[in-house]
Scaffold this active site. Structure first.
Site, PDB file in Angstrom:
ATOM      1  N   CYS A  60       0.826  -1.212   0.000  1.00  0.00           N
ATOM      2  CA  CYS A  60       0.000   0.000   0.000  1.00  0.00           C
ATOM      3  C   CYS A  60       0.858   1.260   0.000  1.00  0.00           C
ATOM      4  O   CYS A  60       1.873   1.337   0.696  1.00  0.00           O
ATOM      5  CB  CYS A  60      -0.910  -0.013   1.222  1.00  0.00           C
ATOM      6  N   CYS A  66      -7.787  -0.242   8.173  1.00  0.00           N
ATOM      7  CA  CYS A  66      -6.538   0.517   8.069  1.00  0.00           C
ATOM      8  C   CYS A  66      -6.113   0.931   9.466  1.00  0.00           C
ATOM      9  O   CYS A  66      -6.872   1.608  10.167  1.00  0.00           O
ATOM     10  CB  CYS A  66      -6.751   1.745   7.182  1.00  0.00           C
ATOM     11  N   GLN A 125      -7.892  19.340   9.972  1.00  0.00           N
ATOM     12  CA  GLN A 125      -6.704  18.513  10.187  1.00  0.00           C
ATOM     13  C   GLN A 125      -7.103  17.078  10.511  1.00  0.00           C
ATOM     14  O   GLN A 125      -7.973  16.839  11.348  1.00  0.00           O
ATOM     15  CB  GLN A 125      -5.856  19.087  11.319  1.00  0.00           C
ATOM     16  N   GLU A 131     -10.595  32.455   2.898  1.00  0.00           N
ATOM     17  CA  GLU A 131     -10.736  31.066   2.457  1.00  0.00           C
ATOM     18  C   GLU A 131     -11.333  31.031   1.055  1.00  0.00           C
ATOM     19  O   GLU A 131     -12.332  31.692   0.781  1.00  0.00           O
ATOM     20  CB  GLU A 131     -11.619  30.279   3.431  1.00  0.00           C
ATOM     21  N   CYS A 162       3.061  21.621   5.867  1.00  0.00           N
ATOM     22  CA  CYS A 162       3.266  20.165   5.877  1.00  0.00           C
ATOM     23  C   CYS A 162       4.342  19.766   4.878  1.00  0.00           C
ATOM     24  O   CYS A 162       4.517  18.584   4.591  1.00  0.00           O
ATOM     25  CB  CYS A 162       1.959  19.443   5.552  1.00  0.00           C
TER      26      CYS A 162
END
Length: 463
Positions: free
Chosen positions: A89, A171, A295, A345, A417
């Site tokens: 995966c 998962c 998040q 936004e 990130c």
């Protein structure tokens, strides 16, 4: 003939060659770094200290990509993966690495990016914040769908380096409460005979299954993503799901008709129940839609927010602008500490949800503005005292960085990130001596992967 030319023409330095090497480090994509013939070789699924037999699968003059064939001597940093398909995966890169070593490696990623790309040699770097949970932390999962040759509906993630699906029934990095839904919903889709979208033929309907949970409330939201409307008996099936799963608050259908890799389309229809799930975050209540950004690791995000609040040392008189606000995840908690907050936004659904979240929490000093940062930031009537940046992985657009330099807010909090793009943007902001870095804090939002979140505070330099 020079030594390098000898290496370039070596019969072993070619595609298909099988060689032995030792892994000495990791790159920012999580691949192991080894050397053969004084050239770099990148090998996925490896650990520093591994002695390996590998096959070169892509060979360039100065580097190669290789496939792991055999572990001749394992690294002490190795551990048994918690996932039975970890070797196939593409969802996680580091299931095979000890968690404490993952944390150390992510801290080093931040240092390497800021030093190598940003040119920052002295960093006010805090110890990396570990995720409260290294497994079961994800509050959202979106799975591509396919159908096997025998007609079985499959859902999972793509194989490493390919577009072939690895079918999964659970998962380990997602919230365990979503696993039961995943298994049962696949069966129901199969029993209903709903068509699955075929990427090659551009035919069929169902493309993805998206599951979201409020980890503090237990509320769940199920979204089917389809190329077209008109799934037979969808309302009946949605009613069955609501009855079967008491914590499932709503079922939505999102329409994505375009023949591309975009996951969500622009239209979402509530089929049954509510079109949102509710979550508690930073002592506030949030409503989350099918495609609103939040998040995926609520616990780690809360840790980072707390440290950010401490480092910003807000006094209550500031104007704060959150330039990539989403549904107000960080805007609303910070708004309680400032005079006024403005949230920018681009996603209209997130703007509406953010406004609703402000109302739910009775936070009246926040304005949500719809539009891109490039267009909205220059139109603000007041220069912010604090500018919060949390852009997509590609970082801030050049025009945004230039506008920041023009406005010169007193403090900038940049959350990223992607350490390489973070370092690139910080280099621009600090290049002319306009800003200095006062605080760097990494946080592990994504255990078992090579991704790391990093927050940096910049302060304007007088003069």
């Amino acid at each position: 003939m020079t030594q390098s030319n000898n290496f370039a023409t070596s019969p072993l330095w070619q595609q298909g060659s099988v060689v032995e090497l030792t892994i000495t480090g990791l790159n920012h994509q999580g691949e192991g770094i080894g050397r053969f013939n004084e050239r770099v070789v990148f090998v996925p699924d490896t650990a520093p200290g591994d002695r390996l037999e590998v096959r070169l699968v892509k060979v360039k003059r100065n580097y190669a990509l290789a496939q792991l064939l055999k572990i001749l001597e394992p690294s002490v940093q190795r551990t048994r993966p918690s996932c039975i398909v970890a070797d196939k995966c593409g969802g996680c890169q580091w299931q095979h690495l000890d968690y404490q070593f993952q944390v150390e490696s992510k801290q080093q990623q931040i240092i390497d990016a800021l030093e190598r790309i940003g040119g920052f040699t002295t960093l006010p770097l805090e110890p990396l914040l570990q995720s409260p949970a290294s497994l079961g932390y994800r509050n959202k999962a979106t799975y591509p769908l396919s159908r096997s040759k025998t007609g079985q509906v499959q859902a999972g993630y793509y194989r490493k380096g390919s577009h072939r699906l690895v079918n999964i029934n659970q998962c380990p990095v997602q919230d365990d409460r979503l696993n039961l839904l995943l298994t049962e919903v696949k069966k129901d889709i199969e029993n209903r005979g709903w068509s699955i979208y075929d990427e090659e033929k551009k035919q069929g309907k169902l493309r993805h299954l998206s599951l979201r949970i409020g980890q503090r409330t237990g509320e769940m939201l199920l979204t089917l993503i389809s190329a077209h409307k008109g799934l037979p008996d969808l309302e009946e099936q949605a009613g069955e799901w609501l009855e079967r799963y008491p914590d499932l608050g709503g079922i939505c259908l999102n329409i994505q008709p375009e023949p591309n890799n975009r996951i969500f389309g622009d239209e979402t229809v509530v089929i049954a129940g509510r079109g949102i799930c509710r979550e508690k975050f930073a002592d506030l209540s949030f409503s989350l839609g099918a495609n609103t950004f939040f998040q995926v690791n609520s616990g780690a995000a809360e840790l980072l927010l707390t440290r950010l609040q401490q480092a910003l040392n807000l006094q209550g008189a500031e104007l704060l602008v959150d330039a990539y606000a989403g549904v107000g995840t960080f805007t609303l908690p910070l708004a309680r500490q400032v005079r006024q907050a403005i949230a920018i936004e681009v996603n209209q659904d997130s703007v509406h949800q953010g406004q609703r979240n402000a109302e739910i929490n009775q936070i009246a000093n926040v304005d949500f503005l719809a539009g891109t940062v490039e267009t909205v930031l220059p139109t603000l009537s007041e220069i912010p005292d604090v500018l919060l940046l949390d852009p997509p992985r590609k970082g801030c657009a050049p025009e945004v960085l230039r506008e920041i330099i023009r406005q010169r807010p007193e403090k900038i909090a940049y959350i990223s990130c992607q350490p390489p793009t973070l370092a690139r943007d910080l280099k621009f902001l600090c290049a002319e001596g306009f800003y200095g870095i006062t605080w760097v804090q990494g946080c592990d939002f994504f255990p078992q992967t090579a991704h790391v979140e990093c927050a940096v505070i910049l302060k304007a330099v007088n003069g």
